[in-house]
Design a protein around this motif. Structure first.
Motif, PDB file in Angstrom:
ATOM      1  N   GLY A  40     -17.294  21.204 -23.230  1.00  0.00           N
ATOM      2  CA  GLY A  40     -17.742  21.813 -21.987  1.00  0.00           C
ATOM      3  C   GLY A  40     -16.739  21.594 -20.872  1.00  0.00           C
ATOM      4  O   GLY A  40     -15.798  20.795 -20.982  1.00  0.00           O
ATOM      5  N   ALA A  41     -16.941  22.314 -19.793  1.00  0.00           N
ATOM      6  CA  ALA A  41     -16.087  22.125 -18.616  1.00  0.00           C
ATOM      7  C   ALA A  41     -16.458  20.812 -17.945  1.00  0.00           C
ATOM      8  O   ALA A  41     -17.644  20.560 -17.684  1.00  0.00           O
ATOM      9  CB  ALA A  41     -16.274  23.281 -17.644  1.00  0.00           C
ATOM     10  N   PRO A  42     -15.505  19.938 -17.670  1.00  0.00           N
ATOM     11  CA  PRO A  42     -15.820  18.695 -16.975  1.00  0.00           C
ATOM     12  C   PRO A  42     -16.476  18.981 -15.616  1.00  0.00           C
ATOM     13  O   PRO A  42     -16.093  19.923 -14.916  1.00  0.00           O
ATOM     14  CB  PRO A  42     -14.450  18.028 -16.796  1.00  0.00           C
ATOM     15  CG  PRO A  42     -13.616  18.597 -17.903  1.00  0.00           C
ATOM     16  CD  PRO A  42     -14.080  20.017 -18.042  1.00  0.00           C
ATOM     17  N   VAL A  43     -17.470  18.184 -15.277  1.00  0.00           N
ATOM     18  CA  VAL A  43     -18.145  18.322 -13.986  1.00  0.00           C
ATOM     19  C   VAL A  43     -17.910  17.054 -13.162  1.00  0.00           C
ATOM     20  O   VAL A  43     -17.352  16.069 -13.650  1.00  0.00           O
ATOM     21  CB  VAL A  43     -19.653  18.569 -14.167  1.00  0.00           C
ATOM     22  CG1 VAL A  43     -19.892  19.878 -14.888  1.00  0.00           C
ATOM     23  CG2 VAL A  43     -20.307  17.413 -14.923  1.00  0.00           C
ATOM     24  N   GLY A  44     -18.330  17.101 -11.914  1.00  0.00           N
ATOM     25  CA  GLY A  44     -18.146  15.940 -11.050  1.00  0.00           C
ATOM     26  C   GLY A  44     -16.693  15.657 -10.727  1.00  0.00           C
ATOM     27  O   GLY A  44     -16.327  14.515 -10.461  1.00  0.00           O
ATOM     28  N   VAL A  45     -15.852  16.689 -10.746  1.00  0.00           N
ATOM     29  CA  VAL A  45     -14.425  16.477 -10.492  1.00  0.00           C
ATOM     30  C   VAL A  45     -14.204  16.255  -8.990  1.00  0.00           C
ATOM     31  O   VAL A  45     -14.721  16.992  -8.160  1.00  0.00           O
ATOM     32  CB  VAL A  45     -13.591  17.676 -10.971  1.00  0.00           C
ATOM     33  CG1 VAL A  45     -12.104  17.414 -10.767  1.00  0.00           C
ATOM     34  CG2 VAL A  45     -13.883  17.972 -12.441  1.00  0.00           C
ATOM     35  N   THR A  46     -13.446  15.222  -8.670  1.00  0.00           N
ATOM     36  CA  THR A  46     -13.087  14.940  -7.281  1.00  0.00           C
ATOM     37  C   THR A  46     -11.592  14.680  -7.204  1.00  0.00           C
ATOM     38  O   THR A  46     -10.963  14.279  -8.190  1.00  0.00           O
ATOM     39  CB  THR A  46     -13.830  13.707  -6.733  1.00  0.00           C
ATOM     40  OG1 THR A  46     -13.498  12.549  -7.529  1.00  0.00           O
ATOM     41  CG2 THR A  46     -15.341  13.918  -6.765  1.00  0.00           C
ATOM     42  N   ALA A  47     -11.022  14.909  -6.035  1.00  0.00           N
ATOM     43  CA  ALA A  47      -9.605  14.642  -5.793  1.00  0.00           C
ATOM     44  C   ALA A  47      -9.471  14.048  -4.400  1.00  0.00           C
ATOM     45  O   ALA A  47      -9.996  14.610  -3.433  1.00  0.00           O
ATOM     46  CB  ALA A  47      -8.776  15.913  -5.917  1.00  0.00           C
ATOM     47  N   ALA A  48      -8.800  12.919  -4.298  1.00  0.00           N
ATOM     48  CA  ALA A  48      -8.627  12.248  -3.010  1.00  0.00           C
ATOM     49  C   ALA A  48      -7.211  11.702  -2.915  1.00  0.00           C
ATOM     50  O   ALA A  48      -6.673  11.166  -3.899  1.00  0.00           O
ATOM     51  CB  ALA A  48      -9.631  11.105  -2.853  1.00  0.00           C
ATOM     52  N   PRO A  49      -6.583  11.838  -1.758  1.00  0.00           N
ATOM     53  CA  PRO A  49      -5.219  11.305  -1.619  1.00  0.00           C
ATOM     54  C   PRO A  49      -5.181   9.803  -1.870  1.00  0.00           C
ATOM     55  O   PRO A  49      -6.033   9.061  -1.382  1.00  0.00           O
ATOM     56  CB  PRO A  49      -4.872  11.626  -0.160  1.00  0.00           C
ATOM     57  CG  PRO A  49      -5.796  12.715   0.243  1.00  0.00           C
ATOM     58  CD  PRO A  49      -7.062  12.480  -0.519  1.00  0.00           C
ATOM     59  N   GLY A  50      -4.205   9.381  -2.663  1.00  0.00           N
ATOM     60  CA  GLY A  50      -3.978   7.951  -2.865  1.00  0.00           C
ATOM     61  C   GLY A  50      -2.858   7.449  -1.978  1.00  0.00           C
ATOM     62  O   GLY A  50      -2.779   6.279  -1.659  1.00  0.00           O
ATOM     63  N   SER A  51      -1.989   8.366  -1.576  1.00  0.00           N
ATOM     64  CA  SER A  51      -0.887   8.067  -0.671  1.00  0.00           C
ATOM     65  C   SER A  51      -0.351   9.418  -0.192  1.00  0.00           C
ATOM     66  O   SER A  51      -0.914  10.469  -0.518  1.00  0.00           O
ATOM     67  CB  SER A  51       0.211   7.266  -1.377  1.00  0.00           C
ATOM     68  OG  SER A  51       0.886   8.071  -2.328  1.00  0.00           O
ATOM     69  N   ALA A  52       0.758   9.392   0.555  1.00  0.00           N
ATOM     70  CA  ALA A  52       1.356  10.647   1.013  1.00  0.00           C
ATOM     71  C   ALA A  52       1.968  11.447  -0.133  1.00  0.00           C
ATOM     72  O   ALA A  52       2.246  12.636   0.020  1.00  0.00           O
ATOM     73  CB  ALA A  52       2.416  10.368   2.076  1.00  0.00           C
TER      74      ALA A  52
END
Length: 325
Positions: A34-46
């Protein structure tokens, strides 16, 4: 028994967010991942972004992480996070994740998530101070809760890395000083540390270690259950009864999107929240038939980001009442 069968048929036909409608709770095989759900993306640095997602099933061999249409990372199926590095400061990026099984079959892409890296700023070589006073609490046999005191930095802390042993297993934003780690093994001793990171990718020294041993055997997962669960029935103008549910989602190391509803001790259905799942309180209502005087026992549990089911909420007993609302 008649009203239970009718209720199940009604649930399968009317739930708008149904992911599955089986009564055994078993998983189907032979399908693409299945398509992964709950995907998030957040900067870890510049120059980096931390991408996380929920497990897409037991048979996933590899996850592929894409930046736009470019494959940038492949990680084992047991891993649900990755740091995408060598990015440009002050730039918007779009990420998706796909699951691949052992036969090489590739599932559909996840929903797109976006993250903008912060500006690099002036040269910065000063690392944040170590996170202070880390403490932890065991939550049954499969999870622990960690918390720590905030680090300080001359430019500001952008994120915190959580390490298990010497391996990074998670990242949270710089304003967050607590998290819940799930997917652990029963009766196992773990050591966790925390490190702070600034926009220039300077890493603090590690915090002191938090050593915790999960409870032996299996348990009811009470610490990972939805809380403040409420249930009530209502009679609509068309003469149909509806069951209204509300709850506080469990805290977990990621995003909770899927729930399973049990009626009278048996699985009725699973529901998946699309878009942005509720964080503070979730609500849902659905049709349960037209027969008055039916008593129902209902409870709910969440599928955690590691792919396992959390504990059940408290059980509530409700009845379809006669008369008009």
């Amino acid at each position: 028994m008649r009203h239970v069968l009718a209720l199940r048929a009604a649930l399968c036909g009317t739930l708008a967010l149904v992911a599955s409608c089986g009564w055994s709770g078993g998983e189907e095989t032979g399908r693409l991942p299945g398509a992964p759900v709950g995907v998030t993306a957040a900067p870890g640095s510049a120059t980096s972004v931390h991408v996380m997602w929920n497990a897409a099933g037991r048979d996933v061999e590899v996850y592929e992480v894409y930046r736009g249409t470019t494959l940038v990372k492949e990680v084992p199926g047991s891993t649900h996070m990755v740091d995408v590095t060598r990015l440009r400061p002050s730039t918007l990026y779009v990420f998706t994740v796909r699951a691949r099984d052992a036969d090489g079959r590739l599932g559909p892409p996840s929903a797109e998530v976006r993250a903008t890296t912060p500006a690099a700023g002036k040269a910065d070589s000063a690392a944040p101070t170590p996170p202070g006073h880390p403490v932890g609490k065991v939550i049954g046999s499969r999870a622990v809760q960690l918390s720590w005191s905030a680090s300080s930095d001359d430019r500001g802390v952008l994120s915190y890395d959580i390490l298990q042993g010497g391996t990074k297993i998670h990242s949270v934003g710089g304003s967050q000083t607590a998290t819940v780690v799930t997917g652990l093994r029963p009766g196992t001793r773990y050591s966790f540390t925390v490190r702070a990171r600034d926009a220039a990718d300077n890493l603090s020294p590690a915090s002191g270690a938090v050593r915790l041993t999960t409870a032996p055997g299996t348990d009811d997962g009470r610490g990972t259950a939805p809380t403040d669960f409420r249930a009530s029935t209502r009679l609509a103008d068309d003469g149909a009864y509806y069951l209204d549910l509300s709850w506080v989602p469990p805290r977990a190391d990621g995003v909770v999107t899927e729930y399973q509803v049990q009626l009278d001790g048996r699985t009725a259905t699973s529901l998946v929240f699309g878009g942005e799942p509720p964080g503070d309180r979730a609500t849902y209502g659905f049709y349960v038939g037209r027969e008055a005087g039916v008593t129902l026992r209902v409870r709910i549990r969440a599928r955690l980001p590691d792919g396992t089911w959390g504990g059940f909420s408290a059980e509530r007993t409700v009845s379809t009442r006669g008369g008009r609302p």
